[in-house]
Design an enzyme around this catalytic site. Structure first.
Site, short mmCIF file in Angstrom:
data_model
loop_
_atom_site.label_atom_id
_atom_site.label_comp_id
_atom_site.label_asym_id
_atom_site.label_seq_id
_atom_site.Cartn_x
_atom_site.Cartn_y
_atom_site.Cartn_z
N SER A 143 0.87 -1.17 0.00
CA SER A 143 0.00 0.00 0.00
C SER A 143 0.91 1.23 0.00
O SER A 143 1.96 1.23 -0.66
CB SER A 143 -0.93 -0.04 1.21
OG SER A 143 -1.79 1.08 1.22
N TYR A 159 -3.71 7.41 -8.25
CA TYR A 159 -2.81 6.55 -7.47
C TYR A 159 -3.31 6.47 -6.03
O TYR A 159 -3.39 5.38 -5.45
CB TYR A 159 -1.39 7.10 -7.50
CG TYR A 159 -0.42 6.30 -6.66
CD1 TYR A 159 0.14 5.13 -7.14
CD2 TYR A 159 -0.10 6.70 -5.36
CE1 TYR A 159 1.01 4.38 -6.36
CE2 TYR A 159 0.77 5.96 -4.57
CZ TYR A 159 1.33 4.80 -5.08
OH TYR A 159 2.17 4.05 -4.30
N LYS A 184 -4.56 3.01 -3.92
CA LYS A 184 -4.03 2.54 -2.64
C LYS A 184 -5.10 2.55 -1.55
O LYS A 184 -5.09 1.71 -0.65
CB LYS A 184 -2.81 3.36 -2.23
CG LYS A 184 -1.61 3.17 -3.17
CD LYS A 184 -1.22 1.71 -3.29
CE LYS A 184 0.01 1.51 -4.15
NZ LYS A 184 0.39 0.08 -4.30
#
Length: 273
Positions: A134, A148, A152
């Site tokens: 992560s 992005y 995550k």
């Protein structure tokens, strides 16, 4: 006691560093990469202890086949590290459909396919450790990394749920949440959107903030932490890497709690009778 570890995205960055750290201490490693030539140096040094496997994690069938190949070759799997992924830099408005889909496809679905592939093996064994890459940007955000960040955040939700589902089978789940490190994640590995001039000010502020000395950690310093994590009998669900992660997280959660508390009267009233 040596372990057998499958690690995706092992051609560079954290993946390659950690693969070599495992090999150096005598573990066996199934190392996946799109370009197997990038693993030639490890094969030359460690021989049969490493099994290079060509894999595009976006392909679900390939992901299942890679996990089965590793299990058949070594006879067991103890740890799977879902490290494959990349960064997409650009504002949300600038991001094309193709860029957004590619980001989510690799960072979320690629991780999901490998996870699904290994679960039956770990359940049958009654043990196993799934480590998901992560980020500190999986619990808080920075501008120009919106998709992005979203990928995550998805890894966090998926992995926390997975932990609740599979702990009954003796399977551990850990999310590694690094702050920025001086890998090529923001360089050759990254994708960049076409820029709209209206976001130049945001970009300038971002570049100034991330150019400060000490912003990025030394990737080589992470190996000891990952080895300790893999060896832990009771590994944590979450592990930060780097000195900036915890202060950043504390600030984000303090701000969230403050907002929730200020709006709690409205929230409670919305519950109804």
């Amino acid at each position: 006691m040596s372990k057998t570890i499958l690690i995706t995205g092992a051609s560079r960055g954290f993946g390659k560093l950690w693969a070599e750290a495992f090999l150096k201490r005598g573990d066996k490693v199934a190392a996946t990469a799109r370009n197997l030539e990038a693993l030639d140096d490890l094969v030359a040094t460690y021989g049969d202890a490493i099994l290079p496997i060509q894999l595009d994690v976006n392909d679900r069938g390939q992901s299942f086949a890679a996990v089965q190949k590793a299990k058949a070759h070594f006879g067991t799997l103890d740890v799977v590290i879902n490290n494959a992924g990349f960064g997409l830099f650009g504002s949300i408005e600038e991001t094309s459909e193709a860029e957004a889909r590619a980001q989510i496809e690799t960072n979320v679905f690629g991780l999901l396919w490998v996870t699904q592939a290994v679960l039956p093996i770990f359940r049958e064994q009654g043990h196993g450790h799934i480590i998901q890459l992560s980020s500190i940007l999986g619990i808080t955000t920075l501008p120009l990394l919106g998709v992005y960040n979203a990928s995550k955040f998805a890894v966090e939700g998926l992995s926390e749920t997975l932990h609740q589902e599979v702990k009954q089978f003796g399977i551990n789940v850990t999310m590694i949440e690094p702050n920025g490190f001086a890998t090529d994640w923001a360089g050759a590995s990254a994708t960049h959107t076409q820029h709209l001039p209206v976001y130049d000010g945001v970009r300038a502020a971002f570049n100034e903030a991330t150019s400060q000395e000490g912003t990025f950690g030394d990737p080589n310093a992470t190996s000891a932490a990952v080895l300790k994590l893999v060896d832990s009998e009771n590994p944590p669900l979450r592990l930060f890497l780097g000195k900036h992660a915890l202060p950043f997280a504390k600030q984000a959660y303090e701000e969230r709690l403050d907002t929730w508390q200020k709006w709690d009267e409205v929230a409670v009233a919305a519950h109804g009778a």
